[in-house]
Design a protein around this motif. Structure first.
Motif, PDB file in Angstrom:
ATOM      1  N   GLY A  33      -3.040   8.772  11.359  1.00  0.00           N
ATOM      2  CA  GLY A  33      -1.650   8.367  11.180  1.00  0.00           C
ATOM      3  C   GLY A  33      -0.701   9.550  11.348  1.00  0.00           C
ATOM      4  O   GLY A  33       0.456   9.380  11.725  1.00  0.00           O
ATOM      5  N   VAL A  52      -5.602   4.738  16.671  1.00  0.00           N
ATOM      6  CA  VAL A  52      -5.826   4.040  15.399  1.00  0.00           C
ATOM      7  C   VAL A  52      -6.339   2.623  15.655  1.00  0.00           C
ATOM      8  O   VAL A  52      -7.288   2.158  15.013  1.00  0.00           O
ATOM      9  N   ALA A  53      -5.704   1.926  16.616  1.00  0.00           N
ATOM     10  CA  ALA A  53      -6.096   0.547  16.913  1.00  0.00           C
ATOM     11  C   ALA A  53      -7.540   0.505  17.395  1.00  0.00           C
ATOM     12  O   ALA A  53      -8.333  -0.345  16.962  1.00  0.00           O
ATOM     13  N   ALA A  81      -1.049   5.466  18.047  1.00  0.00           N
ATOM     14  CA  ALA A  81      -1.264   4.065  17.670  1.00  0.00           C
ATOM     15  C   ALA A  81      -2.479   3.499  18.386  1.00  0.00           C
ATOM     16  O   ALA A  81      -3.267   2.751  17.793  1.00  0.00           O
ATOM     17  N   ALA A  96      -9.888   1.031  14.462  1.00  0.00           N
ATOM     18  CA  ALA A  96      -9.995  -0.173  13.621  1.00  0.00           C
ATOM     19  C   ALA A  96     -10.876  -1.222  14.289  1.00  0.00           C
ATOM     20  O   ALA A  96     -11.731  -1.839  13.636  1.00  0.00           O
ATOM     21  N   MET A 146      10.448   9.304  -1.924  1.00  0.00           N
ATOM     22  CA  MET A 146       9.303  10.217  -1.816  1.00  0.00           C
ATOM     23  C   MET A 146       9.768  11.601  -1.350  1.00  0.00           C
ATOM     24  O   MET A 146       9.370  12.616  -1.900  1.00  0.00           O
ATOM     25  N   ALA A 192      -6.864   0.961   7.943  1.00  0.00           N
ATOM     26  CA  ALA A 192      -5.426   0.683   8.026  1.00  0.00           C
ATOM     27  C   ALA A 192      -4.663   1.452   6.961  1.00  0.00           C
ATOM     28  O   ALA A 192      -3.616   2.050   7.243  1.00  0.00           O
ATOM     29  N   PRO A 227      -4.058  -1.851  12.481  1.00  0.00           N
ATOM     30  CA  PRO A 227      -3.313  -1.424  11.294  1.00  0.00           C
ATOM     31  C   PRO A 227      -1.798  -1.505  11.500  1.00  0.00           C
ATOM     32  O   PRO A 227      -1.312  -1.297  12.619  1.00  0.00           O
ATOM     33  N   THR A 244       0.834  -1.200   0.000  1.00  0.00           N
ATOM     34  CA  THR A 244       0.000   0.000   0.000  1.00  0.00           C
ATOM     35  C   THR A 244       0.870   1.252   0.000  1.00  0.00           C
ATOM     36  O   THR A 244       0.573   2.225  -0.682  1.00  0.00           O
ATOM     37  N   PHE A 245       1.953   1.179   0.779  1.00  0.00           N
ATOM     38  CA  PHE A 245       2.844   2.336   0.900  1.00  0.00           C
ATOM     39  C   PHE A 245       3.413   2.715  -0.470  1.00  0.00           C
ATOM     40  O   PHE A 245       3.462   3.893  -0.847  1.00  0.00           O
ATOM     41  N   THR A 300      -4.258   5.088   7.540  1.00  0.00           N
ATOM     42  CA  THR A 300      -3.197   5.370   8.515  1.00  0.00           C
ATOM     43  C   THR A 300      -1.847   5.483   7.820  1.00  0.00           C
ATOM     44  O   THR A 300      -1.074   6.396   8.073  1.00  0.00           O
ATOM     45  N   VAL A 301      -1.597   4.525   6.916  1.00  0.00           N
ATOM     46  CA  VAL A 301      -0.327   4.537   6.183  1.00  0.00           C
ATOM     47  C   VAL A 301      -0.216   5.787   5.319  1.00  0.00           C
ATOM     48  O   VAL A 301       0.882   6.284   5.071  1.00  0.00           O
ATOM     49  N   ILE A 313       0.874   9.777  14.627  1.00  0.00           N
ATOM     50  CA  ILE A 313       1.988   8.841  14.782  1.00  0.00           C
ATOM     51  C   ILE A 313       3.242   9.381  14.100  1.00  0.00           C
ATOM     52  O   ILE A 313       4.320   9.443  14.698  1.00  0.00           O
ATOM     53  N   THR A 314       3.100   9.815  12.823  1.00  0.00           N
ATOM     54  CA  THR A 314       4.289  10.275  12.101  1.00  0.00           C
ATOM     55  C   THR A 314       4.857  11.543  12.744  1.00  0.00           C
ATOM     56  O   THR A 314       6.071  11.696  12.839  1.00  0.00           O
ATOM     57  N   VAL A 353     -12.179  -2.222   7.223  1.00  0.00           N
ATOM     58  CA  VAL A 353     -11.030  -2.344   8.137  1.00  0.00           C
ATOM     59  C   VAL A 353      -9.736  -2.060   7.384  1.00  0.00           C
ATOM     60  O   VAL A 353      -8.841  -1.379   7.876  1.00  0.00           O
ATOM     61  N   LEU A 362       2.115   8.525   6.137  1.00  0.00           N
ATOM     62  CA  LEU A 362       3.533   8.426   5.768  1.00  0.00           C
ATOM     63  C   LEU A 362       3.790   9.168   4.468  1.00  0.00           C
ATOM     64  O   LEU A 362       4.870   9.701   4.247  1.00  0.00           O
ATOM     65  N   ALA A 363       2.792   9.163   3.583  1.00  0.00           N
ATOM     66  CA  ALA A 363       2.932   9.820   2.289  1.00  0.00           C
ATOM     67  C   ALA A 363       2.287  11.201   2.311  1.00  0.00           C
ATOM     68  O   ALA A 363       1.827  11.704   1.300  1.00  0.00           O
TER      69      ALA A 363
END
Lengths: 224, 226
Positions: free
Chosen positions: A175, A197-198, A194, A201, B184, A161, B77, A74-75, A164-165, A178-179, A157, A168-169
């Protein structure tokens, strides 16, 4: 256990819940991304799966798509879309990536659900003079509903998830907490994010399980 | 004044042969790290999943909690899972491995248990009638018969692990994910695309390898198909 206490105090600090970087705003972004993507993916995947299942065609595609989807990180897709021309359109690269990963479970489960309907029942419907469209809408669709809902649950679900990732982008959502925690080297914030997020979910999973249980008992009740 | 080189790296193209030739060392290191993380995680997951699945099969009371906890873990996740493990493992490869072990555990326990449950009762009774003890029954009858289902789980767990390793980039141990992450940040298209494609290739290769292994390990299923 010190970290847990610190994470707890992070969560109970009112200042962390308000403002643009606050929990409420990030939660809103997360839910927005999830709901919009789920709606788009259902609108794309379910009609296709129902028609393919009704016609009994494209089974290999519907099943293999799920397996292939698992192999693609996914990332990687999020970053590829971010660097592509659509990357400059705000939330769209994230939504496109989310939809790409939500479609396979929806498609596979709905297809298998329609195909799994007892052939005798379908033949009986046809014998009663139902057209193909009526058979699909009144017989196959209701009987396939449990599996369709399973697909929607898995997709939802998965969306939580993947959203959340997306942080990162550079995307929004929980998310980001977290980042941001990683960037600040703040372990309590990372753990607090976290946990949020948990919990989200697990709540989504639980909510859909409840809906499924309701739908199942409803079906049985009307049948009796 | 020297003109800047006019190659695909300078033009920041998606597909770039010069990238492959000039960064082959970085790519190899990333692939090796990716493979190591995947292999260690899935292997540890398998070592933990086998006794759990057997326990859940043998002791009725254990099945509910074992399946419940592993499913619960699977719902969390990946980014959150790695983050929750941060206080325990710090910014280390062990964190990524621990997270991936927990995910593969779910898939493996579920599939091994399904395989064990699918062993026909008659078969078990026949083995007992031949004087097989519980251990011999497990090793010589139940596990071999559960192998196809277990291998299916192993394939899914491996393919998922290959793709999830990339998230390890958040702690700097993500194999090819590291290259995607840095690509990125520097808007380096060739690096992102190359690393992504390599990820998919590793997953496909691992899947085929395990499929071949399953073929070799279960010769009795081949006769039936022919």
């Amino acid at each position: 256990m010190n970290v847990l206490a610190d994470a707890w105090s992070w969560l109970t600090t009112a200042a962390h819940w308000s403002g643009e970087d606050g929990v409420w705003n990030r939660l809103g972004e997360h839910l927005f991304l999830t709901v919009v993507s789920l709606a788009i993916s259902c609108a794309i995947a379910l009609p296709v799966a129902l028609v393919l299942g009704h016609l009994g065609k494209g089974g290999a595609l519907a099943v293999n798509l799920s397996n292939a989807g698992r192999a693609v990180p996914t990332f990687a897709v999020l970053v590829l879309l971010l660097l592509s021309p659509i990357g400059s359109y705000g939330d769209w690269p994230t939504i496109v990536a989310l939809v790409l990963f939500a479609v396979p479970p929806l498609l596979t489960n709905a297809y298998v659900g329609v195909r799994g309907v007892d052939a005798d029942v379908v033949r009986a419907a046809r014998g009663m003079g139902m057209t193909g469209r009526q058979t699909l809408a009144r017989v196959e669709l209701p009987l396939a509903m449990p599996l369709i809902l399973t697909g929607v649950r898995i997709a939802a679900v998965q969306l939580v998830a993947t959203a959340t990732v997306a942080a990162l982008a550079g995307g929004g959502g929980l998310g980001r907490i977290i980042t941001a925690g990683f960037n600040l080297a703040s372990t309590p914030q990372v753990v607090a994010g976290a946990c949020l997020v948990a919990v989200l979910a697990l709540l989504v999973e639980g909510a859909f399980e409840g809906v499924q249980r309701l739908a199942n008992t409803g079906g049985r009740g009307s049948g009796a | 004044m020297i003109a800047p080189p006019d190659d695909c790296l300078a033009r920041n193209e998606w597909i770039c042969g010069a990238y492959l030739s000039t960064r082959s060392e970085i790519l190899t290191d990333a692939v090796v790290q990716h493979l190591q993380l995947t292999f260690v995680s899935v292997a540890l997951g398998l070592v933990l999943a086998l006794p759990l699945a057997v326990l859940a099969r043998r002791r009725r009371w254990a099945a509910g909690p074992v399946l419940g906890v592993t499913t619960l873990l699977y719902t969390i996740p990946s980014l959150a899972m790695f983050s929750l493990l941060l206080p325990v493992y710090g910014l280390s490869a062990a964190l990524v491995v621990a997270g991936l072990v927990l995910y593969s555990l779910t898939l493996l326990v579920r599939n091994i248990l399904a395989g064990l449950r699918a062993v026909p009762e008659e078969t078990r009774q026949a083995a007992r009638g031949l004087g097989y003890g519980p251990l011999r029954l497990l090793l010589a009858v139940e596990l071999p018969l559960a192998l196809p289902a277990a291998m299916a789980g192993l394939r899914i767990a491996t393919v998922s692990a290959v793709s999830l390793v990339t998230i390890g980039a958040i702690v700097g141990h993500g194999g090819l994910g590291n290259l995607i992450y840095s690509g990125m940040n520097t808007y380096f298209k060739a690096q992102v695309l190359t690393a992504s494609v390599l990820c998919v290739l590793i997953a496909a290769a691992a899947d085929l390898l395990l499929l071949g292994a399953q073929h070799l390990l279960t010769p009795w299923t081949r006769g039936r198909a022919a």
